[in-house]
Design an enzyme around this catalytic site. Structure first.
Site, PDB file in Angstrom:
ATOM      1  N   SER A  64      35.650  35.815  42.148  1.00  9.72           N
ATOM      2  CA  SER A  64      35.905  36.053  40.722  1.00  9.72           C
ATOM      3  C   SER A  64      34.656  36.357  39.902  1.00  9.72           C
ATOM      4  O   SER A  64      34.769  36.869  38.786  1.00  9.72           O
ATOM      5  CB  SER A  64      36.549  34.814  40.102  1.00  9.72           C
ATOM      6  OG  SER A  64      37.927  34.967  40.056  1.00  9.72           O
ATOM      7  N   LYS A  67      34.276  39.747  38.508  1.00 12.03           N
ATOM      8  CA  LYS A  67      35.045  40.209  37.342  1.00 12.03           C
ATOM      9  C   LYS A  67      34.132  40.501  36.153  1.00 12.03           C
ATOM     10  O   LYS A  67      34.424  41.370  35.333  1.00 12.03           O
ATOM     11  CB  LYS A  67      36.080  39.153  36.944  1.00 12.03           C
ATOM     12  CG  LYS A  67      37.176  38.946  37.997  1.00 12.03           C
ATOM     13  CD  LYS A  67      38.005  37.712  37.680  1.00 12.03           C
ATOM     14  CE  LYS A  67      39.120  37.493  38.694  1.00 12.03           C
ATOM     15  NZ  LYS A  67      39.802  36.197  38.508  1.00 12.03           N
ATOM     16  N   TYR A 189      40.458  46.017  43.550  1.00 10.33           N
ATOM     17  CA  TYR A 189      40.235  44.626  43.112  1.00 10.33           C
ATOM     18  C   TYR A 189      39.843  43.718  44.287  1.00 10.33           C
ATOM     19  O   TYR A 189      38.919  42.906  44.181  1.00 10.33           O
ATOM     20  CB  TYR A 189      41.505  44.115  42.404  1.00 10.33           C
ATOM     21  CG  TYR A 189      41.452  42.638  42.082  1.00 10.33           C
ATOM     22  CD1 TYR A 189      40.673  42.165  41.026  1.00 10.33           C
ATOM     23  CD2 TYR A 189      42.156  41.720  42.851  1.00 10.33           C
ATOM     24  CE1 TYR A 189      40.606  40.817  40.741  1.00 10.33           C
ATOM     25  CE2 TYR A 189      42.085  40.355  42.572  1.00 10.33           C
ATOM     26  CZ  TYR A 189      41.320  39.918  41.518  1.00 10.33           C
ATOM     27  OH  TYR A 189      41.240  38.571  41.252  1.00 10.33           O
ATOM     28  N   TYR A 240      38.201  29.170  34.843  1.00  8.78           N
ATOM     29  CA  TYR A 240      39.627  28.908  34.997  1.00  8.78           C
ATOM     30  C   TYR A 240      40.098  27.984  33.868  1.00  8.78           C
ATOM     31  O   TYR A 240      39.715  28.174  32.722  1.00  8.78           O
ATOM     32  CB  TYR A 240      39.931  28.322  36.390  1.00  8.78           C
ATOM     33  CG  TYR A 240      39.209  29.039  37.498  1.00  8.78           C
ATOM     34  CD1 TYR A 240      39.425  30.407  37.698  1.00  8.78           C
ATOM     35  CD2 TYR A 240      38.307  28.410  38.327  1.00  8.78           C
ATOM     36  CE1 TYR A 240      38.772  31.099  38.703  1.00  8.78           C
ATOM     37  CE2 TYR A 240      37.646  29.094  39.338  1.00  8.78           C
ATOM     38  CZ  TYR A 240      37.876  30.431  39.513  1.00  8.78           C
ATOM     39  OH  TYR A 240      37.226  31.124  40.487  1.00  8.78           O
ATOM     40  N   VAL A 258      35.968  31.417  43.801  1.00  7.30           N
ATOM     41  CA  VAL A 258      36.508  30.499  44.807  1.00  7.30           C
ATOM     42  C   VAL A 258      35.706  30.499  46.114  1.00  7.30           C
ATOM     43  O   VAL A 258      35.944  29.671  46.979  1.00  7.30           O
ATOM     44  CB  VAL A 258      38.003  30.769  45.124  1.00  7.30           C
ATOM     45  CG1 VAL A 258      38.888  30.397  43.954  1.00  7.30           C
ATOM     46  CG2 VAL A 258      38.226  32.198  45.563  1.00  7.30           C
TER      47      VAL A 258
HETATM   48  N1  GLU Z   1      40.031  37.277  44.838  1.00  9.87           N
HETATM   49  C1  GLU Z   1      40.451  36.009  44.336  1.00  9.87           C
HETATM   50  C2  GLU Z   1      41.885  36.089  43.838  1.00  9.87           C
HETATM   51  O1  GLU Z   1      42.210  37.032  43.202  1.00  9.87           O
HETATM   52  C3  GLU Z   1      39.514  35.602  43.246  1.00  9.87           C
HETATM   53  C4  GLU Z   1      39.798  34.236  42.809  1.00  9.87           C
HETATM   54  C5  GLU Z   1      38.614  33.538  42.218  1.00  9.87           C
HETATM   55  O2  GLU Z   1      37.481  33.578  42.691  1.00  9.87           O
HETATM   56  O3  GLU Z   1      38.882  32.890  41.230  1.00  9.87           O
HETATM   57  O4  GLU Z   1      42.701  35.267  44.102  1.00  9.87           O
END
Ligand code: GLU
Length: 304
Positions: A64, A67, A189, A240, A258
């Site tokens: 994530s 992003k 993505y 989160y 994650v």
């Molecule tokens: N590729 C992971 C997902 O979309 C990223 C999640 C993360 O790192 O929060 O579930």
């Protein structure tokens, strides 16, 4: 003068003794191969100095965290128009939560939850000629490191198990908030999330957010106002449903993934990155959060 090296050494030695190291993510099967014993810390100071300890040079899946990098590229293409397709409010929900998206007519709460990041991916696909290669080149450029790459096994692993992301993308499409094909957007993505970096590369990649939009190679990529806004989004939405806790404990804008990575920064001062794959119940690196809390407390360096 702050003793950065001494401080991170003390934190590292303390956290290595901790019995409780969190749980490694397993919903993306490739990620479950990581050890919760790994711990790395790296600081990239704005004046060029670096400090590091532990597994700082072991590459990991940034997930994530990517992003934020994608957002920094998309914002250049769309500028303020980007906020017509997503909001900037914390969701107070897990990263893959879907019911808010349905209730809010397909407008994701922010660009750092999965639905928002999928819209950002859609924007990049619209604007980039060779989306995956061009985005990779952008990340290499802002980091000054051509060795950075996607981990294709991780991307494939998530492709096979990313059921909630498929659901989010289809929901966005049904609301008219995806312009490209669902499968094409998700493929981008999943690759973006499968970028692999070590703590040092990650701190360099985020240098531009601490330096008013100017990357470590001294090139300007985003305006200082865009850097300010991205930092604000990291502070309010980067962890989160634990963004409040991170601001409370650490007091820096940042982003977690994650894969166990966290990167945080103090504008005009430094970028600090940690990697410890064991996660807490909210999906943030357990030791990484503790390391950063100790760091800002011991050095008295935070935005507050
Ligand atoms: N590729 C992971 C997902 O979309 C990223 C999640 C993360 O790192 O929060 O579930």
């Amino acid at each position: 003068m702050i003793d950065f090296q001494g401080t991170i050494e003390a934190i590292y030695n303390d956290l290595k003794q901790t019995p409780e190291k969190g749980i490694v993510a397993s919903y993306i099967p490739e990620l479950s191969k990581q050890s919760s014993e790994s711990l790395g810390i790296h600081i990239q100071h704005i004046d060029g100095r670096t400090f590091q300890i532990g597994d700082w040079n072991v590459p990991f899946s940034i997930q994530s965290i990517s992003k934020v990098l994608a957002l920094s590229k998309a914002i250049v293409f769309e500028n303020k128009r980007i906020w017509e397709r997503m909001d900037v409010e914390p969701s107070g929900n897990p990263f893959n939560h879907l019911s808010l998206l349905e209730m809010e007519d397909g407008i994701p709460r922010n660009p750092l939850i999965n639905a928002g990041a999928i819209v950002v991916a859609d924007i990049l696909i619209t604007h980039l000629e060779n989306p995956k290669m061009d985005f990779l080149n952008y990340v290499r450029e802002i980091t000054g490191d051509d060795s950075i790459d996607y981990n294709l096994q991780v991307a494939a692993s998530e492709q096979q198990t990313g059921f909630r992301n498929h659901a989010a993308a289809n929901l966005l499409k049904s609301f008219g908030n995806l312009n490209n094909d669902v499968d094409v957007v998700l493929d981008f993505y999943f690759h973006q999330c499968a970028l692999e970096m070590d703590c040092s590369q990650l701190a360099k990649a985020f240098f531009l957010f601490a330096n008013k939009g100017i990357c470590i190679n001294d090139n300007k990529h985003i305006s200082s106002s865009q850097a300010k806004r991205i930092n604000a989004i990291m502070l309010t939405c980067g962890f989160y449903d634990e963004a409040g806790e991170f601001a409370f404990e650490v007091g820096l804008p940042g982003k977690s993934g994650v894969g166990g990575g966290i990167v945080a920064l103090l504008p005009n001062n430094f970028v600090i990155s940690t990697w410890a794959p064991g996660l807490n119940a909210r999906g943030n690196s357990l030791l990484g959060m503790q390391a950063l809390e100790q760091f800002t407390t011991k050095t008295n360096r935070s935005i507050f």
